[in-house]
Design an enzyme around this catalytic site. Structure first.
Site, PDB file in Angstrom:
ATOM      1  N   ASP A 164       1.252  -2.849   6.733  1.00 57.83           N
ATOM      2  CA  ASP A 164       1.795  -2.251   5.503  1.00 57.83           C
ATOM      3  C   ASP A 164       3.312  -2.384   5.341  1.00 57.83           C
ATOM      4  OD1 ASP A 164      -0.844  -1.491   5.611  1.00 57.83           O
ATOM      5  OD2 ASP A 164      -0.508   0.616   5.165  1.00 57.83           O
ATOM      6  N   ASP A 210      -1.528  -1.755   2.159  1.00 57.09           N
ATOM      7  CA  ASP A 210      -2.112  -0.594   1.524  1.00 57.09           C
ATOM      8  C   ASP A 210      -2.366  -1.042   0.080  1.00 57.09           C
ATOM      9  OD1 ASP A 210      -2.881   1.973   2.236  1.00 57.09           O
ATOM     10  OD2 ASP A 210      -1.001   2.913   1.618  1.00 57.09           O
ATOM     11  N   HIS A 239      -4.206   0.418  -2.982  1.00 60.09           N
ATOM     12  CA  HIS A 239      -4.942   1.545  -3.548  1.00 60.09           C
ATOM     13  C   HIS A 239      -5.295   1.345  -5.026  1.00 60.09           C
ATOM     14  CE1 HIS A 239      -4.241   3.859   0.001  1.00 60.09           C
ATOM     15  NE2 HIS A 239      -2.974   4.114  -0.215  1.00 60.09           N
ATOM     16  N   HIS A 253       1.593   5.360  -4.614  1.00 56.26           N
ATOM     17  CA  HIS A 253       2.232   4.240  -3.915  1.00 56.26           C
ATOM     18  C   HIS A 253       1.239   3.102  -3.726  1.00 56.26           C
ATOM     19  CE1 HIS A 253       0.139   6.487  -0.740  1.00 56.26           C
ATOM     20  NE2 HIS A 253       0.000   5.314  -0.150  1.00 56.26           N
ATOM     21  N   LYS A 272      -6.362  -2.959   2.431  1.00 56.83           N
ATOM     22  CA  LYS A 272      -6.987  -1.743   2.939  1.00 56.83           C
ATOM     23  C   LYS A 272      -6.744  -0.591   1.973  1.00 56.83           C
ATOM     24  CE  LYS A 272      -4.035   0.427   6.030  1.00 56.83           C
ATOM     25  NZ  LYS A 272      -3.165   1.243   5.179  1.00 56.83           N
ATOM     26  N   CYS A 331      -0.300   4.827   9.283  1.00 65.69           N
ATOM     27  CA  CYS A 331      -1.138   3.628   9.286  1.00 65.69           C
ATOM     28  C   CYS A 331      -1.019   2.832  10.579  1.00 65.69           C
ATOM     29  CB  CYS A 331      -0.833   2.788   8.055  1.00 65.69           C
ATOM     30  SG  CYS A 331      -1.326   3.660   6.544  1.00 65.69           S
TER      31      CYS A 331
HETATM   32 ZN   LIG Z   1      -1.551   4.793   1.155  1.00 66.28          ZN
END
Ligand SMILES: [Zn+2]
Length: 200
Positions: free
Chosen positions: A8, A46, A48, A77, A102, A141
């Site tokens: 990340d 990351d 999302h 984020h 992810k 993470c």
């Molecule tokens: Zn996150």
């Protein structure tokens, strides 16, 4: 077989980003120094959806939520496809072989790069037995990825100058490193790692 995992290292986790980690951008130098020491480099992102359950203002359905309880709430984020979700420009992206997205399930924090991804399979397919871990953030993470890697039986080395913590509570990063060590991960500095791999 060794592999390097960069967790990340994205704009939103660096100064100026939505969930900035102090000095997060400074991990670029030690990571870039290490890239040529590995035949396999993987970077997680990351990634999302906009309605991710860890975001402030998003209501989670308790019956479907799979993450920590109560869910940790973060500023919005690393939304898929936004500039904040891009890998940090200081990272030498040309040397990244595989990008692992992810955190796509809205009903879990998705901290670990192994959770609901092909990372474990890819490492096994490539014969990796030792994973060197760098990235952001140490106490979320990175930690969860390292603990999952240990559970899956990989040897793990955390490159301690190539990670940075959020430190919501002072000392969270240090405690996370201790937790990773207790799970069998080793800590090493990037210059030590580089020397050791060159000598091997
Ligand atoms: Zn996150």
């Amino acid at each position: 077989m060794d592999a390097l995992l960069i967790v990340d290292f994205q704009n939103d986790f660096c100064p100026g980003g939505a969930l900035a980690v102090s000095e997060g951008d400074l991990i670029a130098a030690p990571i870039n120094e290490l890239l040529d020491s590995f035949d396999l480099v993987l970077a997680s992102r990351d990634w999302h959806p906009p309605d991710h359950g860890s975001f402030a203002g998003v209501e989670v359905d308790p019956a479907r939520w799979q993450g920590t309880d109560p869910p940790s709430i973060w500023p919005v984020h690393c939304v898929q496809g936004t500039p904040g979700a891009e890998l940090h420009p200081d990272l030498d992206r040309a040397k990244v072989d595989v990008v692992i997205d992810k955190g796509q399930d809205p009903n879990s924090q998705g901290y670990s790069a192994f959770q609901d991804t092909r990372l474990g399979d890819i490492l096994r397919e490539r014969g990796v037995d030792r994973l060197f871990v760098t990235g952001l953030a140490t106490d979320y993470c990175v930690k969860n990825s390292v603990l999952d890697a240990r559970r899956l039986g990989f040897d793990v080395v955390v490159v301690e100058d190539a990670v940075r913590p959020v430190d919501v509570n002072p000392g969270d990063g240090e405690r996370a490193l201790e937790e990773m060590e207790a799970a069998g991960a080793r800590l090493a500095r990037s210059d030590e790692v580089k020397r050791a791999l060159a000598a091997a």
